[in-house]
Scaffold this active site. Structure first.
Site, PDB file in Angstrom:
ATOM      1  N   ARG A 132     -10.875   5.786   9.044  1.00 16.15           N
ATOM      2  CA  ARG A 132      -9.547   5.109   8.357  1.00 16.15           C
ATOM      3  C   ARG A 132      -8.447   4.045   9.179  1.00 16.15           C
ATOM      4  O   ARG A 132      -8.567   4.792   9.690  1.00 16.15           O
ATOM      5  CB  ARG A 132      -9.061   6.572   7.418  1.00 16.15           C
ATOM      6  CG  ARG A 132      -9.527   7.544   6.543  1.00 16.15           C
ATOM      7  CD  ARG A 132      -8.829   8.576   5.464  1.00 16.15           C
ATOM      8  NE  ARG A 132      -7.800   9.137   6.742  1.00 16.15           N
ATOM      9  CZ  ARG A 132      -7.794  10.393   6.357  1.00 16.15           C
ATOM     10  NH1 ARG A 132      -9.197  10.866   5.899  1.00 16.15           N
ATOM     11  NH2 ARG A 132      -7.177  11.031   7.507  1.00 16.15           N
ATOM     12  N   PHE A 155      15.650  19.005  -1.304  1.00 17.96           N
ATOM     13  CA  PHE A 155      13.936  18.716  -1.555  1.00 17.96           C
ATOM     14  C   PHE A 155      14.648  17.189  -0.806  1.00 17.96           C
ATOM     15  O   PHE A 155      12.856  17.313  -0.463  1.00 17.96           O
ATOM     16  CB  PHE A 155      12.964  18.504  -2.928  1.00 17.96           C
ATOM     17  CG  PHE A 155      12.797  17.914  -4.203  1.00 17.96           C
ATOM     18  CD1 PHE A 155      11.528  19.117  -3.964  1.00 17.96           C
ATOM     19  CD2 PHE A 155      12.880  16.960  -4.165  1.00 17.96           C
ATOM     20  CE1 PHE A 155      10.577  19.011  -4.510  1.00 17.96           C
ATOM     21  CE2 PHE A 155      11.333  16.451  -4.328  1.00 17.96           C
ATOM     22  CZ  PHE A 155      10.215  17.033  -4.411  1.00 17.96           C
ATOM     23  N   TYR A 210       0.761  -1.354  -0.219  1.00 14.96           N
ATOM     24  CA  TYR A 210      -0.022  -0.168  -0.370  1.00 14.96           C
ATOM     25  C   TYR A 210       1.059   1.331  -0.162  1.00 14.96           C
ATOM     26  O   TYR A 210       0.480   2.274  -1.211  1.00 14.96           O
ATOM     27  CB  TYR A 210      -1.041  -0.147   0.768  1.00 14.96           C
ATOM     28  CG  TYR A 210      -1.656   1.370   0.807  1.00 14.96           C
ATOM     29  CD1 TYR A 210      -2.696   1.875   0.422  1.00 14.96           C
ATOM     30  CD2 TYR A 210      -1.471   2.466   2.280  1.00 14.96           C
ATOM     31  CE1 TYR A 210      -3.707   3.540   0.758  1.00 14.96           C
ATOM     32  CE2 TYR A 210      -1.886   3.394   2.343  1.00 14.96           C
ATOM     33  CZ  TYR A 210      -2.804   4.056   1.816  1.00 14.96           C
ATOM     34  OH  TYR A 210      -3.668   4.954   2.321  1.00 14.96           O
ATOM     35  N   ARG A 220       2.401   7.978  12.858  1.00 17.61           N
ATOM     36  CA  ARG A 220       2.245   9.622  13.276  1.00 17.61           C
ATOM     37  C   ARG A 220       0.360  10.090  13.312  1.00 17.61           C
ATOM     38  O   ARG A 220      -0.596  10.594  15.047  1.00 17.61           O
ATOM     39  CB  ARG A 220       2.894  10.387  12.942  1.00 17.61           C
ATOM     40  CG  ARG A 220       2.283  12.040  14.102  1.00 17.61           C
ATOM     41  CD  ARG A 220       2.402  13.036  12.215  1.00 17.61           C
ATOM     42  NE  ARG A 220       1.836  13.160  11.263  1.00 17.61           N
ATOM     43  CZ  ARG A 220       2.383  13.878  10.061  1.00 17.61           C
ATOM     44  NH1 ARG A 220       3.304  14.837  10.067  1.00 17.61           N
ATOM     45  NH2 ARG A 220       1.336  13.490   8.902  1.00 17.61           N
TER      46      ARG A 220
END
Length: 423
Positions: free
Chosen positions: A234, A294, A177, A224
């Site tokens: 969910r 980044f 997932y 978290r």
């Protein structure tokens, strides 16, 4: 002085480096890691795309603008395409018999100039309603960028459709997932980095490392966000793990189950830590400064977040977040591989110090921390980045006492930039 400012003051007194870095960040330091681009230098279509980017994620817009050259625009379009795909997946008003084919075929809409979707009720629906502008800018990109974005979009759409009515059971499915929703993003970005020639071909070719970059971030967010996800109905924690600690995942939030809940939490954090060696190897290959920043900033935010969550009952009671000043310090410091290794070392040591001897995962946690230590043994000036002289500490404390209100304003003003790493 009210309770909130007093709490703010206590936080700064305990972490005087936060004051220094908040000031440094606000007074121009952010330009080093997140420079702005001039919207007037863009064509109308790209200007619109960057406006949508700011509307859907101001934080991601900030870090994208730091990238060099044409890569910046390719990543902007990549983000908006995936945001459009994600908006369809999230929209519960779209029936499955309509949604599944849309997810499977979404990559083909990139080459259909008139395709748009006007029925969404989601907050980010503008990326679907004006998809022709996004797809037009996509088709203006070099073919090498188009191929990467289309391929990742295709694979992600198939993965999203697979998990629409399927819960995450095994740890293998958890990895699968996370691969679909984040690992593929890491792989796509890595291929874009290499396609731009700002990075070597190996960065885009080594999909295992790129996948780990995404999995580490996604697992951190899932860990978290336990309580938030529960409140919204969910479930992303793998049943294989939580079923050893509770009959239902929601039971972990009950006060009488807090000890078992924390043990489950620690096991999942230990699982996530296994991606850190791959993260360090990946970052060590990067050559371009804008690409390094980044990639590195979200990773150091993630390890700091895991350290804050580890063995922490608050995960099941509210929100666990790192301090604004701490986040700014990480963003300012994580500009080279040695600095990142020192940061990783610091936070795994913090986790190590909190490992309960009675925790069922304690041995596994100690083992992975030992592996991370080997890769990130601090050396050079960055190893002592938090050592401050008594004079500096005294001055910082005095500054905090005299100017807490001003600094509070600064911390709010920097929130947009700090969220870039958190997200």
């Amino acid at each position: 002085m009210s309770a909130v400012p007093m709490e703010l003051l206590r936080t700064w007194l305990g972490h005087p480096e936060d004051i220094y870095n908040l000031l440094r960040f606000k007074m121009g330091g952010y330009r080093a890691v997140m420079p702005r681009i001039d919207p007037d230098s863009l064509g109308r279509g790209l200007r619109t795309c960057y406006r949508y980017l700011n509307q859907t994620s101001r934080s991601f817009a900030a870090v994208i603008q730091a990238l060099d050259g044409e890569l910046r625009h390719a990543v902007c379009i990549f983000y908006l395409v995936l945001r459009a795909l994600d908006t369809i997946e999230d929209d519960m008003t779209i029936s499955l018999d309509v949604k599944v084919p849309m997810l499977h075929e979404f990559h083909s809409y990139l080459y259909q100039p008139e395709w748009k979707y006007m029925e969404s009720k989601e907050k980010d629906r503008q990326v679907l309603e004006d998809f022709p502008t996004i797809s037009m800018e996509f088709r203006k990109l070099s073919k090498v960028y188009q191929d990467v974005i289309s391929d990742i979009c295709h694979k992600m759409g198939i993965g999203m459709a697979e998990f629409l009515e399927k819960k995450v059971d095994s740890q293998h499915e958890w990895d699968k997932y996370c691969h679909y929703v984040a690992g593929l993003v890491g792989i796509g970005l890595s291929r874009l980095f290499s396609a731009s020639e700002l990075e070597d071909p190996i960065v885009g070719q080594d999909t295992e490392l790129a996948n780990s970059m995404g999995l580490f971030l996604q697992k951190t967010n899932i860990i978290r966000d336990y309580l938030e996800d529960q409140l919204e109905g969910r479930e992303f924690w793998p049943r294989e793990v939580w079923s050893r600690y509770a009959k239902k995942l929601s039971d972990l939030a009950k006060p009488e189950n807090i000890d078992m809940a924390v043990q489950c939490l620690n096991e999942l954090i230990t699982n996530a830590l296994h991606h850190v060696p791959d993260v360090l190897t990946y970052l060590s290959r990067l050559k371009n400064q804008s690409v390094f920043n980044f990639c590195a900033i979200p990773q150091v935010m993630a390890i700091a977040t895991l350290a804050a969550c580890y063995n922490n009952k608050q995960v099941f009671r509210g929100v666990v977040k790192i301090r604004k000043g701490q986040a700014v310090t990480l963003m300012m410091d994580a500009t080279n591989i040695q600095a990142v290794k020192a940061i990783m070392y610091q936070y795994v040591e913090e986790i190590y110090q909190k490992i309960p001897s009675t925790d069922p995962s304690s041995n596994k946690t100690q083992q992975i921390i030992a592996s991370i230590r080997t890769m990130s043994l601090p050396g050079g000036p960055m190893a002592s980045r938090h050592h401050y002289s008594p004079i500096y500490l005294s001055c910082a404390m005095l500054l905090a006492a005299l100017s807490w209100q001003y600094l509070s304003t600064i911390s709010k003003a920097t929130e947009e930039y700090v969220q870039a790493g958190e997200n």
